[in-house]
Scaffold this active site. Structure first.
Site, mmCIF file in Angstrom:
data_model
loop_
_atom_site.group_PDB
_atom_site.id
_atom_site.type_symbol
_atom_site.label_atom_id
_atom_site.label_comp_id
_atom_site.label_asym_id
_atom_site.label_seq_id
_atom_site.Cartn_x
_atom_site.Cartn_y
_atom_site.Cartn_z
ATOM 1 N N ARG A 1 -51.614 98.446 -36.445
ATOM 2 C CA ARG A 1 -51.988 97.195 -37.155
ATOM 3 C C ARG A 1 -50.929 96.744 -38.160
ATOM 4 O O ARG A 1 -51.218 96.010 -39.098
ATOM 5 C CB ARG A 1 -53.334 97.334 -37.859
ATOM 6 C CG ARG A 1 -54.469 97.582 -36.907
ATOM 7 C CD ARG A 1 -55.796 97.145 -37.494
ATOM 8 N NE ARG A 1 -56.829 97.282 -36.490
ATOM 9 C CZ ARG A 1 -57.447 98.434 -36.219
ATOM 10 N NH1 ARG A 1 -57.156 99.522 -36.893
ATOM 11 N NH2 ARG A 1 -58.354 98.482 -35.279
ATOM 12 N N LYS B 1 -41.073 84.714 -37.664
ATOM 13 C CA LYS B 1 -41.709 84.453 -36.362
ATOM 14 C C LYS B 1 -41.320 85.568 -35.405
ATOM 15 O O LYS B 1 -40.137 85.878 -35.258
ATOM 16 C CB LYS B 1 -41.229 83.120 -35.789
ATOM 17 C CG LYS B 1 -41.870 81.900 -36.401
ATOM 18 C CD LYS B 1 -41.480 80.668 -35.593
ATOM 19 C CE LYS B 1 -41.921 79.388 -36.252
ATOM 20 N NZ LYS B 1 -41.408 78.192 -35.543
ATOM 21 N N LYS C 1 -32.635 77.902 -44.753
ATOM 22 C CA LYS C 1 -33.835 78.298 -44.000
ATOM 23 C C LYS C 1 -34.853 78.970 -44.925
ATOM 24 O O LYS C 1 -36.051 78.702 -44.841
ATOM 25 C CB LYS C 1 -33.481 79.212 -42.821
ATOM 26 C CG LYS C 1 -34.739 79.610 -42.043
ATOM 27 C CD LYS C 1 -34.553 79.921 -40.594
ATOM 28 C CE LYS C 1 -35.926 80.153 -39.935
ATOM 29 N NZ LYS C 1 -35.854 80.656 -38.578
ATOM 30 N N GLU D 1 -45.315 76.506 -40.625
ATOM 31 C CA GLU D 1 -44.891 75.291 -39.938
ATOM 32 C C GLU D 1 -45.966 74.213 -39.835
ATOM 33 O O GLU D 1 -46.391 73.812 -38.745
ATOM 34 C CB GLU D 1 -44.348 75.627 -38.535
ATOM 35 C CG GLU D 1 -43.554 74.457 -37.948
ATOM 36 C CD GLU D 1 -42.766 74.814 -36.708
ATOM 37 O OE1 GLU D 1 -42.234 75.935 -36.633
ATOM 38 O OE2 GLU D 1 -42.671 73.951 -35.825
ATOM 39 N N ARG E 1 -41.053 72.691 -42.250
ATOM 40 C CA ARG E 1 -40.398 73.693 -41.404
ATOM 41 C C ARG E 1 -40.006 73.101 -40.051
ATOM 42 O O ARG E 1 -39.064 73.558 -39.409
ATOM 43 C CB ARG E 1 -41.309 74.925 -41.224
ATOM 44 C CG ARG E 1 -40.612 76.056 -40.479
ATOM 45 C CD ARG E 1 -41.299 77.396 -40.644
ATOM 46 N NE ARG E 1 -40.571 78.413 -39.888
ATOM 47 C CZ ARG E 1 -40.799 79.708 -39.966
ATOM 48 N NH1 ARG E 1 -41.727 80.187 -40.763
ATOM 49 N NH2 ARG E 1 -40.093 80.563 -39.245
ATOM 50 N N HIS F 1 -29.183 78.662 -25.420
ATOM 51 C CA HIS F 1 -30.006 77.875 -26.347
ATOM 52 C C HIS F 1 -29.133 77.039 -27.304
ATOM 53 O O HIS F 1 -29.344 75.843 -27.464
ATOM 54 C CB HIS F 1 -30.928 78.811 -27.123
ATOM 55 C CG HIS F 1 -31.689 78.114 -28.199
ATOM 56 N ND1 HIS F 1 -32.688 77.205 -27.931
ATOM 57 C CD2 HIS F 1 -31.592 78.167 -29.565
ATOM 58 C CE1 HIS F 1 -33.171 76.734 -29.076
ATOM 59 N NE2 HIS F 1 -32.522 77.302 -30.082
#
Ligand SMILES: NC(=O)c1ccc[n+]([C@@H]2O[C@H](COP(=O)([O-])OP(=O)(O)OC[C@H]3O[C@@H](n4cnc5c(N)ncnc54)[C@H](O)[C@@H]3O)[C@@H](O)[C@H]2O)c1
Ligand SMILES: [Zn+2]
Length: 373
Positions: A127, A149, A233, A243, A247, A272
């Site tokens: 967890r 993220k 950032k 977000e 963001r 990318h």
């Protein structure tokens, strides 16, 4: 840190979860000073990929060992395919076999693939165990390692399964960029340019003068570029961790980029950052067409700068003769859609972003067509 290059320490301000980002030259060798004291229990997991393991894992393990921390490595195959639930399951199995307790952290040593994967594993193992990031690509140093993220890909799409999980510390050593392939370096640089475009005209001007040195992995210039990018950032993430607002500015160029990446199939044909490079040009173009930006410099200076650093300014090299409707359809698959309207991050000026919803499909098709020859 390296003797002739001064390092920087920034903080991502998230109340009790505030964490430092240490940026410098030679910092990997100082993991014993920066990360080891934050490890309780004398053991840690290190996730990395084959390419990074070959070049940088031995030093990390030796320095941790010297600081009294035993590292248990888990090496995945390099590449996006490793960001999968199958790899998560294997990693969890290997980690649980070590009978860890909740103090035993996961350290990510690698690019965004390793960082996203290791962060996800750390967030669900028992967890949640402590997580540290040591990003080794320019993209991961300026983008994916900061902000919390995590995620993996599924057959339904990229990054659709994941968590928000902040690291305890991000340790950035620009020296590891010396072994990064040039094409990966340039692709990461596109995200650096993005920060200038959305948040700082001064930084963009500095990049116009110094960007090529950054792409050539000049340590001092990299420290400045990475620290400035992370600073921007970190400020945006502190303002809007999940977000719901500002963001989203970090997605400048990304609505176009994601469509072309999906069309090209994530097989390495189009990286990318390359997609972000021409995606930003298209977004700057749209800003002018919609009157959000008034000065043609927004597109002209961006395009000139990207080209001077060897980045693509249109998709023609990768996606020739693609029907503009197909591109628009893929843009509709992006997460940034509300009803029929597509959400774009546009520019008012270099250094100032603005969010707009666009429902004029013809205007969008017209723009895409002008890049589709
Ligand atoms: N979490 C976020 O906020 C966020 C943001 C942007 C991107 N991402 C994710 O990041 C991933 C892309 O990350 P990336 O561009 O770093 O790719 P990557 O992790 O695949 O690394 C690119 C290549 O460089 C190699 N490499 C890494 N460091 C090296 C080094 N120092 N020397 C030599 N080779 C090295 C890797 O093995 C790989 O082959 C994507 O999965 C994307 O979804 C996440
Ligand atoms: Zn990006």
């Amino acid at each position: 840190m390296g003797s002739d290059v001064s390092g920087r320490i920034l903080h991502v301000e998230l109340k009790e979860r505030t964490y430092p980002i240490v940026i410098g030259s030679g910092t990997l060798a100082e993991v014993g000073a920066y990360i080891a004291p934050m490890i309780d229990g004398g053991r840690c997991f290190v996730m990395t990929d084959g390419n990074v393991a070959e070049r940088h894992l031995r030093l990390l393990i030796a320095k941790l060992d010297a600081a009294g921390v035993r590292a248990v490595p888990f090496i995945v195959r390099a590449g996006e395919q490793s960001k999968s639930l199958a790899v998560v399951e294997r990693a969890l199995g290997a980690f649980l076999a070590e009978k860890p307790d909740r103090r035993m952290p996961v350290i990510a040593l690698g690019g965004g693939v390793v960082g996203d994967l290791a962060g996800f594993v750390a967030s669900v193992l028992l967890r949640g165990v402590p997580f540290f990031q040591i990003p080794t690509t320019l993209l991961s140093q300026v983008d994916s390692s900061v902000g919390g993220k995590t995620g993996v890909n599924t057959v339904q799409g990229k990054n659709l399964v994941g968590t928000f999980y902040q690291p305890k510390c991000v340790l950035i050593d620009v020296d590891v960029l010396a072994t990064l392939p040039e094409r990966e370096m340039r692709a990461g640089y596109a995200e650096v340019v993005k920060y200038g475009m959305i948040a700082s005209a001064d930084f963009f001007a500095w990049l116009q003068d110094n960007g090529r040195d950054v792409c050539a992995a000049d340590a001092e210039k990299c420290v400045h570029a990475v620290a400035t990018s992370c600073g921007i950032k970190a400020r945006i993430v502190a303002e809007d961790e999940k977000e719901t607002g500002v963001r989203a500015h970090l997605n400048f160029g990304h609505t176009f980029a994601h469509a072309y990446e999906a069309i090209c199939g994530y097989d390495g044909t189009l990286l990318h950052g390359e997609a972000v490079a021409f995606g930003m040009v298209m977004a700057a173009d749209l800003s002018l067409r919609l009157g959000v930006a008034k000065d043609v410099k927004v597109k002209r200076d961006l395009k000139e700068h990207l080209a001077s650093c060897g980045l693509p300014t249109d998709p023609s090299l990768y996606a020739k003769d693609v029907n503009p409707r197909t591109v628009l359809d893929y843009m509709g698959h992006d997460k940034k859609v509300q009803g029929d309207r597509l959400r774009f991050v546009l520019l008012k000026n270099i250094g100032t972003a603005a969010m707009r919803y666009v429902d004029d499909r013809d205007a969008l098709l017209d723009l895409i067509s002008s890049y589709s020859s």
